[in-house]
Design a protein around this motif. Sequence first.
Motif, PDB file in Angstrom:
ATOM      1  N   ALA A   1     -18.636  37.106  31.142  1.00 21.63           N
ATOM      2  CA  ALA A   1     -19.996  36.595  31.341  1.00 21.63           C
ATOM      3  C   ALA A   1     -20.919  37.661  31.901  1.00 21.63           C
ATOM      4  O   ALA A   1     -20.503  38.527  32.679  1.00 21.63           O
ATOM      5  CB  ALA A   1     -19.972  35.393  32.276  1.00 21.63           C
ATOM      6  N   ASP A   2     -22.186  37.568  31.519  1.00 14.50           N
ATOM      7  CA  ASP A   2     -23.233  38.421  32.079  1.00 14.50           C
ATOM      8  C   ASP A   2     -23.880  37.793  33.299  1.00 14.50           C
ATOM      9  O   ASP A   2     -24.325  38.502  34.207  1.00 14.50           O
ATOM     10  CB  ASP A   2     -24.317  38.689  31.032  1.00 14.50           C
ATOM     11  N   VAL A   3     -23.968  36.468  33.309  1.00 20.00           N
ATOM     12  CA  VAL A   3     -24.670  35.784  34.397  1.00 20.00           C
ATOM     13  C   VAL A   3     -23.998  34.449  34.675  1.00 20.00           C
ATOM     14  O   VAL A   3     -23.533  33.767  33.753  1.00 20.00           O
ATOM     15  CB  VAL A   3     -26.171  35.588  34.063  1.00 20.00           C
ATOM     16  N   LEU A   4     -23.948  34.095  35.954  1.00 17.67           N
ATOM     17  CA  LEU A   4     -23.355  32.839  36.417  1.00 17.67           C
ATOM     18  C   LEU A   4     -24.442  31.981  37.047  1.00 17.67           C
ATOM     19  O   LEU A   4     -25.219  32.468  37.874  1.00 17.67           O
ATOM     20  CB  LEU A   4     -22.266  33.136  37.447  1.00 17.67           C
ATOM     21  N   VAL A   5     -24.481  30.698  36.684  1.00 17.89           N
ATOM     22  CA  VAL A   5     -25.479  29.761  37.224  1.00 17.89           C
ATOM     23  C   VAL A   5     -24.773  28.714  38.080  1.00 17.89           C
ATOM     24  O   VAL A   5     -23.813  28.074  37.622  1.00 17.89           O
ATOM     25  CB  VAL A   5     -26.260  29.056  36.097  1.00 17.89           C
ATOM     26  N   THR A   6     -25.240  28.520  39.312  1.00 25.10           N
ATOM     27  CA  THR A   6     -24.687  27.492  40.207  1.00 25.10           C
ATOM     28  C   THR A   6     -25.507  26.213  40.116  1.00 25.10           C
ATOM     29  O   THR A   6     -26.624  26.214  39.598  1.00 25.10           O
ATOM     30  CB  THR A   6     -24.706  27.950  41.672  1.00 25.10           C
ATOM     31  N   PRO A   7     -25.030  25.117  40.694  1.00 20.30           N
ATOM     32  CA  PRO A   7     -25.853  23.910  40.836  1.00 20.30           C
ATOM     33  C   PRO A   7     -27.021  24.114  41.806  1.00 20.30           C
ATOM     34  O   PRO A   7     -27.116  25.132  42.505  1.00 20.30           O
ATOM     35  CB  PRO A   7     -24.867  22.868  41.373  1.00 20.30           C
ATOM     36  N   GLU A   8     -27.884  23.117  41.852  1.00 21.61           N
ATOM     37  CA  GLU A   8     -29.086  23.115  42.693  1.00 21.61           C
ATOM     38  C   GLU A   8     -28.724  23.126  44.182  1.00 21.61           C
ATOM     39  O   GLU A   8     -27.819  22.417  44.616  1.00 21.61           O
ATOM     40  CB  GLU A   8     -29.881  21.856  42.365  1.00 21.61           C
ATOM     41  N   MET A   9     -29.425  23.936  44.959  1.00 20.27           N
ATOM     42  CA  MET A   9     -29.217  23.997  46.411  1.00 20.27           C
ATOM     43  C   MET A   9     -27.742  24.222  46.756  1.00 20.27           C
ATOM     44  O   MET A   9     -27.220  23.702  47.749  1.00 20.27           O
ATOM     45  CB  MET A   9     -29.744  22.726  47.068  1.00 20.27           C
ATOM     46  N   PHE A  10     -27.062  25.019  45.943  1.00 18.09           N
ATOM     47  CA  PHE A  10     -25.628  25.193  46.095  1.00 18.09           C
ATOM     48  C   PHE A  10     -25.235  25.705  47.473  1.00 18.09           C
ATOM     49  O   PHE A  10     -24.217  25.295  48.041  1.00 18.09           O
ATOM     50  CB  PHE A  10     -25.094  26.144  45.020  1.00 18.09           C
ATOM     51  N   VAL A  11     -25.995  26.611  48.024  1.00 19.81           N
ATOM     52  CA  VAL A  11     -25.603  27.273  49.262  1.00 19.81           C
ATOM     53  C   VAL A  11     -25.408  26.279  50.402  1.00 19.81           C
ATOM     54  O   VAL A  11     -24.495  26.434  51.226  1.00 19.81           O
ATOM     55  CB  VAL A  11     -26.642  28.347  49.648  1.00 19.81           C
ATOM     56  N   THR A  12     -26.246  25.233  50.460  1.00 19.47           N
ATOM     57  CA  THR A  12     -26.179  24.262  51.560  1.00 19.47           C
ATOM     58  C   THR A  12     -25.756  22.867  51.128  1.00 19.47           C
ATOM     59  O   THR A  12     -25.339  22.060  51.962  1.00 19.47           O
ATOM     60  CB  THR A  12     -27.555  24.122  52.223  1.00 19.47           C
TER      61      THR A  12
ATOM     62  N   ALA B   1     -24.300  38.917  37.039  1.00 14.98           N
ATOM     63  CA  ALA B   1     -25.511  38.442  37.709  1.00 14.98           C
ATOM     64  C   ALA B   1     -25.292  37.009  38.169  1.00 14.98           C
ATOM     65  O   ALA B   1     -24.520  36.260  37.554  1.00 14.98           O
ATOM     66  CB  ALA B   1     -26.709  38.531  36.777  1.00 14.98           C
ATOM     67  N   ILE B   2     -25.983  36.592  39.219  1.00 18.01           N
ATOM     68  CA  ILE B   2     -25.804  35.244  39.767  1.00 18.01           C
ATOM     69  C   ILE B   2     -27.162  34.604  40.014  1.00 18.01           C
ATOM     70  O   ILE B   2     -28.031  35.199  40.655  1.00 18.01           O
ATOM     71  CB  ILE B   2     -25.002  35.290  41.089  1.00 18.01           C
ATOM     72  N   ALA B   3     -27.323  33.388  39.506  1.00 19.32           N
ATOM     73  CA  ALA B   3     -28.495  32.557  39.806  1.00 19.32           C
ATOM     74  C   ALA B   3     -28.020  31.443  40.733  1.00 19.32           C
ATOM     75  O   ALA B   3     -27.270  30.556  40.311  1.00 19.32           O
ATOM     76  CB  ALA B   3     -29.091  31.971  38.529  1.00 19.32           C
ATOM     77  N   TYR B   4     -28.444  31.501  41.993  1.00 16.18           N
ATOM     78  CA  TYR B   4     -27.936  30.551  42.988  1.00 16.18           C
ATOM     79  C   TYR B   4     -29.061  29.727  43.596  1.00 16.18           C
ATOM     80  O   TYR B   4     -30.153  30.229  43.866  1.00 16.18           O
ATOM     81  CB  TYR B   4     -27.156  31.275  44.085  1.00 16.18           C
ATOM     82  N   GLY B   5     -28.775  28.445  43.824  1.00 21.56           N
ATOM     83  CA  GLY B   5     -29.744  27.553  44.438  1.00 21.56           C
ATOM     84  C   GLY B   5     -29.626  27.567  45.948  1.00 21.56           C
ATOM     85  O   GLY B   5     -28.523  27.559  46.491  1.00 21.56           O
ATOM     86  N   TYR B   6     -30.801  27.570  46.623  1.00 20.74           N
ATOM     87  CA  TYR B   6     -30.790  27.619  48.093  1.00 20.74           C
ATOM     88  C   TYR B   6     -32.133  27.128  48.627  1.00 20.74           C
ATOM     89  O   TYR B   6     -33.129  27.051  47.878  1.00 20.74           O
ATOM     90  CB  TYR B   6     -30.523  29.048  48.564  1.00 20.74           C
ATOM     91  N   PRO B   7     -32.229  26.787  49.921  1.00 22.50           N
ATOM     92  CA  PRO B   7     -33.499  26.395  50.522  1.00 22.50           C
ATOM     93  C   PRO B   7     -34.258  27.630  51.007  1.00 22.50           C
ATOM     94  O   PRO B   7     -33.813  28.317  51.930  1.00 22.50           O
ATOM     95  CB  PRO B   7     -33.082  25.511  51.698  1.00 22.50           C
ATOM     96  N   GLU B   8     -35.393  27.904  50.397  1.00 22.17           N
ATOM     97  CA  GLU B   8     -36.150  29.106  50.748  1.00 22.17           C
ATOM     98  C   GLU B   8     -37.159  28.814  51.855  1.00 22.17           C
ATOM     99  O   GLU B   8     -37.965  27.884  51.750  1.00 22.17           O
ATOM    100  CB  GLU B   8     -36.892  29.646  49.529  1.00 22.17           C
ATOM    101  N   LEU B   9     -37.134  29.610  52.894  1.00 16.80           N
ATOM    102  CA  LEU B   9     -38.120  29.510  53.957  1.00 16.80           C
ATOM    103  C   LEU B   9     -39.404  30.193  53.511  1.00 16.80           C
ATOM    104  O   LEU B   9     -39.407  31.390  53.220  1.00 16.80           O
ATOM    105  CB  LEU B   9     -37.588  30.157  55.235  1.00 16.80           C
ATOM    106  N   LEU B  10     -40.500  29.424  53.477  1.00 16.72           N
ATOM    107  CA  LEU B  10     -41.783  29.962  53.052  1.00 16.72           C
ATOM    108  C   LEU B  10     -42.533  30.565  54.243  1.00 16.72           C
ATOM    109  O   LEU B  10     -42.243  30.236  55.399  1.00 16.72           O
ATOM    110  CB  LEU B  10     -42.616  28.859  52.407  1.00 16.72           C
TER     111      LEU B  10
END
Length: 249
Positions: free
Chosen positions: A35-46, A76-85
């Motif tokens: 694979a070239d890129v891996l996609v996780t579920p939404e908000m995966f980190v938390t 490459a990795i596309a990961y979901g997380y809560p971003e502090l604005l």
Amino acid sequence: MLRLAVWQCPSSPRDVAGNLARLADAAARAAAGGADVLVTPEMFVTGYDIGPVAGMAPDGEVFDAVASMTLESGVAIAYGYPELLPDGRVANAVQLVDDGRVVGAYRKTHMFGELDASRFAPGSDFPVFELRGHRVGLLICYDVEFPETVRALALAGASVVLAPTANMVPYELVSTVLVRARAYENGITVAYANYCGTEGAQVYAGLSTICGPDGRVRALAAAEGEALLIADAAGDPAPYLRDRRHDVY
């Protein structure tokens, strides 16, 4: 040709360290599959349905860990997380990292009821990024259910959309109908990574999928159980973008 990996897995709420360890293992397996890129579920980190969540800096410790994974695995990795604005609010976000650096980022635009609206500040942009010679867009879950979102990315030149999601029962038709339709009507590949199992009040629908620009399902997970789907972003695009009468609407 871009080879996509979509990871369907259970949520592990608030276990950031454990989730990063799981992600490193998934990245290694994706690399073994070419694979070239891996996609996780939404908000995966938390985790997603976990109540109020503290935001994370997009260049903080989680990013450092994921950046190291991309260097070690070559994926490459596309990961979901809560971003502090900057204003202190939190966005439901996805960050795309390759070769130790940020390639692109996106904030969920369409809020799914109070589950999103009570916790997250919505985004408003649909940027397109270069990933290994391909034009790639990012969306999150509910965004894919709106025809305008994928169309906007396709018109901006994207050939692939990566979409972390947390789609629950009874909305299975999103995976089996809408994702496939979005890919076909735009001549674009859509990679849709969902949770399985339960979390908070949610029973997740699984059915993660990769759909090609010709409307064919390249890979589809079961409704239950962890799965790592790997498929190429391949197929002849449907002619709708070419034939659309953009002069009349």
